[in-house]
Write an enzyme that holds these catalytic residues in place. Structure first.
Site, mmCIF file in Angstrom:
data_model
loop_
_atom_site.group_PDB
_atom_site.id
_atom_site.type_symbol
_atom_site.label_atom_id
_atom_site.label_comp_id
_atom_site.label_asym_id
_atom_site.label_seq_id
_atom_site.Cartn_x
_atom_site.Cartn_y
_atom_site.Cartn_z
ATOM 1 C CG LEU A 49 52.657 -95.340 -35.897
ATOM 2 C CD1 LEU A 49 52.153 -95.712 -37.290
ATOM 3 C CD2 LEU A 49 53.247 -93.935 -35.939
ATOM 4 C CG ASN A 50 55.729 -95.131 -30.036
ATOM 5 O OD1 ASN A 50 54.974 -96.094 -29.995
ATOM 6 N ND2 ASN A 50 56.827 -95.081 -29.312
ATOM 7 C CG ASP A 51 59.945 -94.493 -31.300
ATOM 8 O OD1 ASP A 51 59.057 -93.695 -31.008
ATOM 9 O OD2 ASP A 51 60.836 -94.842 -30.512
ATOM 10 C CD GLN A 67 58.420 -99.461 -30.129
ATOM 11 O OE1 GLN A 67 57.994 -99.398 -28.991
ATOM 12 N NE2 GLN A 67 59.102 -100.501 -30.576
ATOM 13 C CE1 TYR A 114 58.727 -99.933 -24.260
ATOM 14 C CE2 TYR A 114 60.556 -98.674 -23.376
ATOM 15 C CZ TYR A 114 59.233 -99.069 -23.309
ATOM 16 O OH TYR A 114 58.441 -98.598 -22.308
ATOM 17 C CB SER A 115 62.867 -97.909 -30.672
ATOM 18 O OG SER A 115 61.584 -97.386 -30.883
ATOM 19 N NE ARG A 175 63.855 -95.091 -23.992
ATOM 20 C CZ ARG A 175 63.837 -94.633 -22.744
ATOM 21 N NH1 ARG A 175 64.147 -95.412 -21.731
ATOM 22 N NH2 ARG A 175 63.501 -93.385 -22.498
ATOM 23 C CG ASP A 176 65.383 -96.102 -28.315
ATOM 24 O OD1 ASP A 176 64.658 -97.050 -27.963
ATOM 25 O OD2 ASP A 176 65.166 -94.923 -27.983
ATOM 26 C CD GLU A 232 62.931 -91.359 -25.515
ATOM 27 O OE1 GLU A 232 62.125 -90.695 -26.180
ATOM 28 O OE2 GLU A 232 62.582 -92.189 -24.657
#
Ligand code: FRU
Length: 510
Positions: A49-51, A67, A114-115, A175-176, A232
């Site tokens: 698990l990330n963002d 994520q 992605y995020s 990104r993001d 980020e």
């Protein structure tokens, strides 16, 4: 392995539904064996698990995605899938897992969904995120992608990307997107890297949120033009009439007691942005959001009642965590309410948590170096709310999650003589991220009055100091014998009062 795009490449995506049940079950069973499973923080059922992504209130519920790389630690076979996992909640505390949210199943996201973020458009939730792709030479092309989610939770992806590829003057680290809307239309801030390898945030704009997304320019800063090599997960919001840019810069060198983690998360305070004013003219230094060891990639959302709530990853990229032995890693922060006071953000755990506190007990102790230490047996999953007024200078030690021998514990040192508070996880349990040091300075200044709230989950601590003026979030990995708190005065006379209570959201849900 041949994926559904007909491409032979073991890195390519496998549709979640096509992953054999046996493998999913194995991954779950492996994670279930972990002694470190959290009691009131969101973790992945398996994998990485990330963002937090798409944090929003829509159709009467809170939505939060994260994520997710569910089989990252599965060796045989190693299945590749990196995407959004969907959670819903009625109170921001107890989250129900709805499984995969956005899957990376188009040509614009072959190497990861992605995020990104979400905006409540009333009838549907608009999702804006980055599709990551790589060619055979492993060169990256990012796509900024749109999707909508209806009231039944059905996600429909837009057929064409909002923005394709890179922007002149910037690299493929693009990104993001974090979206918001004003009378001037839809905006987003997005993380970028200039071709001179410095980090930046760009502002995107579209009249209707669906078509003609274009880059308006960079979020202008006066003193942070050369500040790390990549920003980020930027987020822009307004509190108390100020514009706040929150982001996670990479590549900052440690400076004394600042920037000690591998990567940072913090904010700049300045002017409000609009379509023609993109400069923050920041009035603050970059203030680290959290003084702990494990915090990254935060995201906020505004609730209908006006509160600005933050989620985040209580973890960092490229740091190995002991739970990887059980095939999973990472958890989210407790959601926090942000307020802006005296030029800084204050962060408080959301008030909804209080409903899950049980068996509350009062605490009142007087400690001096000749008196015995005070012990409370808390067990895992606990919250302590303490205050102390001290007139004489001295040092008070709190040993959190200590064993009876007092050889393993997480140490908080309140040093009113020096005007410092330290968090030390050297003896907390299984080691983590030691290359980045084991102590953090949380506070420098007057300590005649101290207010402290400690949220101790099975494998983390979140410490809120002086009503959230300073926060420290850290993973810790104590063993089963470490279930007490000790208070000891090393010097000076200390009076500590407050309450402590059990906190276990999983038990209450179950
Ligand atoms: C931050 C990050 C983002 C990216 C995502 C991919 O942790 O690197 O920049 O979108 O993770 O999982």
């Amino acid at each position: 392995m041949i994926n559904q795009l007909g491409v032979t490449d073991e890195h390519y995506y496998t549709k979640y539904a096509e992953i054999p049940e046996k493998i999913k079950k194995e991954a779950l069973a492996r994670a279930d064996k972990s002694p470190f499973r959290q009691l009131f923080h969101t973790e992945a059922p398996s994998g990485y698990l990330n963002d937090p992504n798409g944090f929003s209130y829509f159709d009467g519920k809170y939505h939060l995605f994260y994520q997710w790389t569910p089989f990252k630690y599965q060796e045989n076979p190693k299945l590749w899938y990196q995407a959004w996992h969907h959670l819903v909640s009625e109170d921001l505390v107890a989250w129900e897992s709805l499984g995969p949210g956005i899957e990376p199943d188009t040509l614009f996201e072959t190497h990861g969904a992605y995020s990104g973020s979400a905006w409540d458009n009333g009838d549907e939730l608009l999702l804006f995120y980055t599709g990551n792709t790589r060619n055979e030479d492993w060169q990256r092309t990012p796509y900024q992608l749109l999707a909508t989610m209806d009231r039944d939770g059905v996600i429909k992806k837009a057929e064409t990307p909002a923005i394709t590829g890179t922007i002149p003057g910037y690299t493929d680290h693009f990104r993001d997107p974090k979206i918001w809307k004003t009378a001037e239309g839809y905006f987003a801030v997005i993380g970028a890297q200039r071709t001179d390898l410095t980090g930046a945030a760009l502002v995107l704009h579209s009249e209707n949120g669906t078509t003609d997304w274009r880059v308006l320019g960079e979020v202008g800063t006066d003193r942070h033009q050369d500040f790390g090599y990549m920003w980020e997960c930027p987020d822009y919001f307004e509190l108390d009439g100020m514009g706040i840019l929150l982001f996670s810069p990479q590549g900052l060198a440690p400076e004394q007691n600042r920037f000690e983690n591998i990567y940072q998360t913090g904010y700049l305070v300045g002017d409000r942005l609009d379509k023609t004013h993109l400069s923050l003219h920041e009035q603050s230094e970059f203030i680290e959001l959290d003084r702990g060891f494990d915090i990254y990639a935060t995201q906020t959302t505004a609730l209908p009642d006006g509160r600005r709530i933050l989620s985040g990853w209580m973890g960092l990229p490229e740091i190995a965590y002991p739970t990887e032995a059980y095939g999973y890693c990472g958890c989210l922060l407790l959601p926090r309410e942000l307020r802006f006071e005296d030029g800084r953000l204050k962060q408080r755990p959301i008030r909804e948590l209080a409903a899950y506190e049980t068996e509350e007990k009062a605490l009142s102790v007087r400690l001096d170096p000749d008196a015995n230490t005070h012990q409370i047996a808390i067990g895992f999953g606990h919250v302590l709310k303490l205050h102390s007024k001290n007139t004489a200078a001295g040092q008070l030690v709190l040993e959190l999650y200590s064993n009876e021998e007092r050889t393993r514990y997480t140490r908080v040192l309140l040093d009113s003589a020096k005007g410092e508070i330290w968090l030390d996880r050297e003896k907390s349990g299984l080691p983590v991220g030691e290359a980045y040091g084991t102590k953090r300075l949380l506070w420098e200044g007057d300590l005649s009055e101290i207010e402290l709230a400690l949220y101790l989950d099975r494998s983390s601590i979140e410490l809120f100091l002086q009503d959230g003026l300073v926060v420290a979030s850290s993973r810790i990995f104590p063993d089963e014998s470490q279930q007490s708190v000790y208070f000891e005065s090393l010097s000076g006379e200390w009076a500590v009062a407050g309450t402590h209570a059990k906190l276990d959201v999983q038990a209450k849900k179950g």
